[in-house]
Scaffold this active site. Structure first.
Site, short mmCIF file in Angstrom:
data_model
loop_
_atom_site.label_atom_id
_atom_site.label_comp_id
_atom_site.label_asym_id
_atom_site.label_seq_id
_atom_site.Cartn_x
_atom_site.Cartn_y
_atom_site.Cartn_z
N ASP A 274 2.70 5.10 -5.55
CA ASP A 274 1.90 6.32 -5.39
C ASP A 274 2.75 7.55 -5.68
O ASP A 274 3.48 8.04 -4.81
CB ASP A 274 1.33 6.41 -3.97
CG ASP A 274 0.51 7.68 -3.78
OD1 ASP A 274 -0.01 7.89 -2.66
OD2 ASP A 274 0.40 8.47 -4.74
N GLU B 281 -1.92 5.86 -8.80
CA GLU B 281 -2.88 6.86 -8.29
C GLU B 281 -2.76 8.16 -9.08
O GLU B 281 -1.66 8.61 -9.39
CB GLU B 281 -2.64 7.13 -6.80
CG GLU B 281 -3.62 8.14 -6.22
CD GLU B 281 -3.65 8.19 -4.69
OE1 GLU B 281 -3.26 7.17 -4.06
OE2 GLU B 281 -4.05 9.23 -4.15
N ASP C 282 0.84 -1.20 0.00
CA ASP C 282 0.00 0.00 0.00
C ASP C 282 0.88 1.25 0.00
O ASP C 282 1.82 1.36 0.77
CB ASP C 282 -0.89 -0.02 1.26
CG ASP C 282 -1.95 1.06 1.23
OD1 ASP C 282 -2.33 1.53 2.32
OD2 ASP C 282 -2.37 1.46 0.13
N HIS D 33 -7.71 10.00 3.91
CA HIS D 33 -7.29 9.02 4.92
C HIS D 33 -7.69 9.48 6.32
O HIS D 33 -7.84 10.66 6.57
CB HIS D 33 -5.77 8.86 4.89
CG HIS D 33 -5.26 8.13 3.69
ND1 HIS D 33 -4.08 8.45 3.08
CD2 HIS D 33 -5.78 7.11 2.98
CE1 HIS D 33 -3.87 7.65 2.06
NE2 HIS D 33 -4.88 6.81 1.97
N GLY D 34 -7.82 8.52 7.20
CA GLY D 34 -7.95 8.81 8.62
C GLY D 34 -9.37 8.96 9.11
O GLY D 34 -10.33 8.65 8.41
N GLY E 8 -9.13 5.83 1.57
CA GLY E 8 -9.84 6.64 2.57
C GLY E 8 -11.30 6.25 2.68
O GLY E 8 -12.17 7.11 2.80
N THR F 178 -8.46 2.61 9.07
CA THR F 178 -8.89 3.32 10.28
C THR F 178 -9.91 2.52 11.09
O THR F 178 -9.79 2.41 12.32
CB THR F 178 -9.46 4.70 9.90
OG1 THR F 178 -8.40 5.48 9.34
CG2 THR F 178 -10.02 5.43 11.12
N ASN G 204 -10.06 0.39 0.30
CA ASN G 204 -9.06 0.36 1.37
C ASN G 204 -9.68 0.68 2.73
O ASN G 204 -10.39 1.69 2.85
CB ASN G 204 -7.96 1.39 1.09
CG ASN G 204 -7.05 0.97 -0.05
OD1 ASN G 204 -7.37 0.06 -0.80
ND2 ASN G 204 -5.89 1.60 -0.15
N THR G 205 -9.41 -0.19 3.69
CA THR G 205 -9.93 0.02 5.05
C THR G 205 -8.81 -0.18 6.07
O THR G 205 -8.27 -1.28 6.17
CB THR G 205 -11.08 -0.98 5.34
OG1 THR G 205 -12.10 -0.83 4.35
CG2 THR G 205 -11.67 -0.73 6.71
O1 TD3 Z 1 -6.78 4.32 2.08
C1 TD3 Z 1 -6.31 3.85 3.10
C2 TD3 Z 1 -7.12 3.72 4.39
O2 TD3 Z 1 -8.09 4.69 4.48
P1 TD3 Z 1 -8.90 4.86 5.87
O3 TD3 Z 1 -8.08 5.73 6.74
O4 TD3 Z 1 -10.21 5.49 5.49
O5 TD3 Z 1 -9.09 3.49 6.47
N1 TD3 Z 1 -5.03 3.38 3.11
O6 TD3 Z 1 -4.30 3.36 1.98
C3 TD3 Z 1 -4.39 2.97 4.36
C4 TD3 Z 1 -3.39 4.05 4.73
C5 TD3 Z 1 -2.27 3.49 5.54
C6 TD3 Z 1 -1.18 4.51 5.65
O7 TD3 Z 1 -0.81 4.60 6.96
NA NA Z 2 -3.26 0.71 -2.06
ZN ZN Z 3 -4.59 5.11 0.95
#
Ligand code: TD3
Ligand code: NA
Ligand code: ZN
EC number: 4.1.2.13
Length: 305
Positions: free
Chosen positions: A102, A132, A80, A178-179, A209, A254, A251-252
């Site tokens: 990225d 991206e 990632d 993110h976050g 995110g 948080t 992506n999950t």
């Molecule tokens: O898109 C995300 C996660 O998004 P979210 O913060 O909504 O879970 N990620 O790519 C994970 C980010 C990890 C970097 O420390």
């Molecule tokens: Na990714």
């Molecule tokens: Zn991300």
């Protein structure tokens, strides 16, 4: 079984469901994600950020790749937010089957050049690539069009980007970030923009995110002594709509972190005398597994393995 990211995501976009890419940093997160996938009969992507690779080292990368091979459902092991060619090479050497480069913060030409370089290396060893285009940024709906265009993914550029790089799937910016603080109230998601991107880009699309940051989880974290401000995530309906429009990888991170931490706080608060780590890591692992399963339900990937 260990498969490439494209193998999982091509089918997902074709059949109109989403597949979770769940970030793991330790054994318990990895076990939770894989157990959830097997019990839900769902394909899954196990995602390691560069920070996770640094924190877990070979104890984590070896475990992820070997357990993915033994899994009874399709699993891709994914880097990632790879920030450099060197970082991607490390993931390839560790046996990952999907890598993200990225370079979305660079200008278009640099992003194309750096992404193409990674595509050549990864494809040479049978690994597929996420790139991206656009800036992950929560933006208010009323924000001026030109500001949205400066931040969010431009559909025509996305088409050109995928043709010039050969990347296999594309992370798009449509208003997520993110976050735990994704915007006031219900974050604005630019679905019309996503629809235009999907019409021009046949490749699977990726949503970063995407955590829901559910109020009940935020409350549970606070009640156990956690401190967090006005946290908001992406509304489930906005996720489902994005999947229907072409998002295949979601992506999950948080949501998993909140669940894990809330449970550890709860367990330690209830049992101040406890010092067997299994007694607080175990329930935290279960909580992560439940979140992963609920995400798979929302994404529609249950039973798709
Ligand atoms: O898109 C995300 C996660 O998004 P979210 O913060 O909504 O879970 N990620 O790519 C994970 C980010 C990890 C970097 O420390
Ligand atoms: Na990714
Ligand atoms: Zn991300």
């Amino acid at each position: 079984m260990l498969v490439t990211g494209l193998e999982i995501l091509k089918k997902a976009r074709a059949e109109g469901y989403g597949v979770g890419a769940f970030n793991v940093n330790n054994m318990e997160f990895l076990q939770a994600v894989l157990e959830a996938a097997e019990e839900a009969r769902s394909p899954v992507m196990v995602a390691l950020s560069e920070g996770a690779m640094k924190y877990g080292g070979r104890a984590l990368t070896l475990l992820a790749v070997e357990l993915a091979k033994e899994a009874r459902v399709p699993v891709a092991v994914h880097l990632d937010h790879g920030s450099s060619y060197e970082s991607v090479l490390k993931a390839l050497r560790a046996g990952f089957t999907s890598v993200m480069i990225d370079k979305s913060h660079e200008d278009f030409a640099t992003n194309v050049r750096e992404t193409r370089r990674v595509v050549e290396a990864a494809h040479a060893v049978g690994v597929t690539v996420e790139a991206e285009l656009g800036r992950l940024a929560g933006i208010e709906e009323h924000v001026a069009v030109d500001e949205k265009d400066a931040l969010l993914t431009n559909p025509e550029e996305a088409k050109r980007f995928m043709e010039e790089t050969g990347a296999d799937y594309l992370a798009v910016a449509i208003g997520t970030s993110h976050g735990a603080y994704k915007g006031k109230g219900r974050p604005f998601i630019d679905h019309p923009r996503l629809e235009r991107i999907a019409a021009l880009v046949p490749a699977p699309l990726v949503l970063h995110g995407a955590s829901a940051v559910p109020p009940e989880l935020v409350e549970r974290f606070r009640a156990a002594g956690g401190e967090i401000g006005e946290a908001t995530g992406i509304h489930p309906e906005d996720i489902k709509k994005a999947i229907a429009l072409g998002i295949a990888k979601i992506n999950t991170d948080t949501d998993l972190r909140l669940a894990f931490t809330a449970l550890i706080r709860e367990t330690l608060n209830k049992a101040p005398k406890e010092f067997d780590p299994r007694k607080y890591l175990g329930p935290a692992r279960e909580a992560v597994k439940e979140v992963v399963k609920s995400r798979m339900e929302l994404f529609g990937s249950v039973g798709k393995a």
